[in-house]
Design an enzyme around this catalytic site. Structure first.
Site, PDB file in Angstrom:
ATOM      1  NE  ARG A 115     -38.383  -8.779   8.546  1.00  0.00           N
ATOM      2  CZ  ARG A 115     -37.595  -9.661   7.928  1.00  0.00           C
ATOM      3  NH1 ARG A 115     -36.851  -9.278   6.900  1.00  0.00           N
ATOM      4  NH2 ARG A 115     -37.559 -10.918   8.306  1.00  0.00           N
ATOM      5  CD  GLN A 145     -35.267 -18.075   9.934  1.00  0.00           C
ATOM      6  OE1 GLN A 145     -35.632 -17.306   9.065  1.00  0.00           O
ATOM      7  NE2 GLN A 145     -34.975 -19.340   9.676  1.00  0.00           N
ATOM      8  CB  CYS A 277     -31.958 -16.898   9.760  1.00  0.00           C
ATOM      9  SG  CYS A 277     -30.819 -15.509   9.842  1.00  0.00           S
ATOM     10  NE  ARG A 305     -39.519 -17.365   8.820  1.00  0.00           N
ATOM     11  CZ  ARG A 305     -39.127 -16.128   8.502  1.00  0.00           C
ATOM     12  NH1 ARG A 305     -37.932 -15.926   7.991  1.00  0.00           N
ATOM     13  NH2 ARG A 305     -39.900 -15.080   8.754  1.00  0.00           N
TER      14      ARG A 305
HETATM   15  N1  NVA Z   1     -29.909 -10.708  12.005  1.00  0.00           N
HETATM   16  C1  NVA Z   1     -30.455 -10.515  10.661  1.00  0.00           C
HETATM   17  C2  NVA Z   1     -31.524 -11.501  10.389  1.00  0.00           C
HETATM   18  C3  NVA Z   1     -32.147 -11.380   9.025  1.00  0.00           C
HETATM   19  C4  NVA Z   1     -33.247 -12.377   8.798  1.00  0.00           C
HETATM   20  C5  NVA Z   1     -30.983  -9.095  10.549  1.00  0.00           C
HETATM   21  O1  NVA Z   1     -31.647  -8.615  11.483  1.00  0.00           O
HETATM   22  O2  NVA Z   1     -30.720  -8.445   9.538  1.00  0.00           O
HETATM   23  N1   CP Z   2     -34.740 -15.065   7.365  1.00  0.00           N
HETATM   24  C1   CP Z   2     -35.511 -14.039   7.002  1.00  0.00           C
HETATM   25  O1   CP Z   2     -36.279 -13.478   7.797  1.00  0.00           O
HETATM   26  O2   CP Z   2     -35.417 -13.664   5.700  1.00  0.00           O
HETATM   27  P1   CP Z   2     -36.005 -12.360   5.021  1.00  0.00           P
HETATM   28  O3   CP Z   2     -35.248 -11.170   5.584  1.00  0.00           O
HETATM   29  O4   CP Z   2     -35.768 -12.560   3.564  1.00  0.00           O
HETATM   30  O5   CP Z   2     -37.465 -12.245   5.351  1.00  0.00           O
END
Ligand code: NVA
Ligand code: CP
Length: 318
Positions: A115, A145, A277, A305
């Site tokens: 991530r 997601q 999400c 998930r």
């Molecule tokens: N668009 C949000 C999604 C979080 C799961 C972000 O990137 O923070």
């Molecule tokens: N939706 C999602 O990716 O959640 P987190 O940021 O908690 O991993």
């Protein structure tokens, strides 16, 4: 059917999972069905140690609740283990190259989930690694997601083809992954964003080309009422994503007319379902009445998930 599934299983082995656009419709549907099957097995208490003895490294350069926990628990349920790697502790945080990191981690692990911010970094990691790499969210996309979301829609509505999803809000990573998936899977999608917050133009072009092949209709508009008309699914996400915290105030102004609330959802189908999400900001992108109301399926999404990612890992890492 058996032969087709064997071919699909074979085609997925060893692949990276970076964007839904990299996968054929049949492959995405195979993963959704595998997720549903693994969910049943887990609930029935049937052991399914498909990844016995294997390890997934999980690099996080942004916060996470769902992604971290679901990947780690998922590996455990598949008979392997997840290894949390904070970028603050890795040498990558002190400037070691992505290539060297990828090559080194490939000697210990069976898969890497990352991530991060720039999507380019995930692509570089995948290029340098000799093991599968999974995109656990970048600024551009969030395919795990979206896969879990499509599984959730199949479970709740019984199908994807011909349904309409309305996405109201920022043309961000979530919007991109849902667009890519919907176009591949034959689902219609209308996206309403404020001016200047539309999805990436290259992704719109690519998605429209895929949509033309499956009969999916993709509309990008600035009118939330137009987008939501007759929608089966209403989806929204935060106005300021991770890394955009400094823009919070200016975004609150730009997105003021894009809240999903009781006034807006009345234009959708009577049996619409609301999706997000998470994490969510109640009172900003969605009213409490909608996110906590009878149409909301946000925790089914969160649960899936786990199952969808187990399907991804089982398919590419076994
Ligand atoms: N668009 C949000 C999604 C979080 C799961 C972000 O990137 O923070
Ligand atoms: N939706 C999602 O990716 O959640 P987190 O940021 O908690 O991993």
């Amino acid at each position: 059917m058996q032969v087709v599934n064997e071919e699909l299983a074979h085609s997925l082995k060893g692949r990276d999972f970076l964007m839904l656009v990299d996968f054929k419709k049949e492959e995405i549907n195979y993963l959704i069905n595998l997720a549903i099957d693994l969910k049943k097995k887990q609930k029935a208490g049937e052991t399914h140690h498909i990844l016995k003895g294997k390890t997934l490294g999980m690099i996080f350069e942004k916060s996470s609740t769902r992604t971290r926990v679901s990947f780690e628990v998922g590996m455990y349920q598949l008979g392997g283990q997840g290894l949390f790697l904070s970028s603050n502790d890795l040498q990558i945080g002190r400037g070691e190259s992505i290539w060297d990191t990828a090559q080194t981690l490939s000697r210990y692990l069976d898969g890497i989930m990352i991530r991060t911010f720039a999507h380019r970094k995930v692509v570089e990691l995948a290029r340098g690694a000799t093991i599968p790499v999974i995109n656990g969210l970048t600024d551009l996309s969030h395919p795990c997601q979206a896969l879990a979301d499509f599984q959730t829609i199949v479970e709740n509505k019984g199908r994807l083809e011909g349904l309409k999803m309305a996405y109201i809000g920022d043309g961000n990573n979530m919007a991109h992954s849902l667009m890519m998936g919907a176009a591949k899977l034959g689902m219609h999608m209308s996206i309403a964003t404020p001016e200047g917050y539309e999805p990436d133009s290259d992704i719109i072009v690519q998605t429209k080309a895929n949509a033309a092949e499956t009969g999916s209709r993709l509309v990008v508009t600035h009118d939330p009422k137009e987008a939501i008309a007759d929608a089966d699914i209403i989806y929204t996400d935060v106005w300021a994503s991770m890394g955009q915290e400094a823009e919070q105030k200016e975004r609150e102004v730009a997105f003021a007319n894009f809240q999903v609330n009781d006034d807006l959802v009345k234009y959708a189908k009577k049996d619409f379902q609301f999706m997000h999400c998470l994490p969510a900001h109640r009172g900003e992108e969605v009213s409490e009445s909608v996110i906590d109301g009878a149409h909301s399926i946000i925790f089914d999404q969160a649960e899936n998930r786990l199952h969808a990612q187990k399907a991804i890992m089982a398919a590419i890492m076994s």
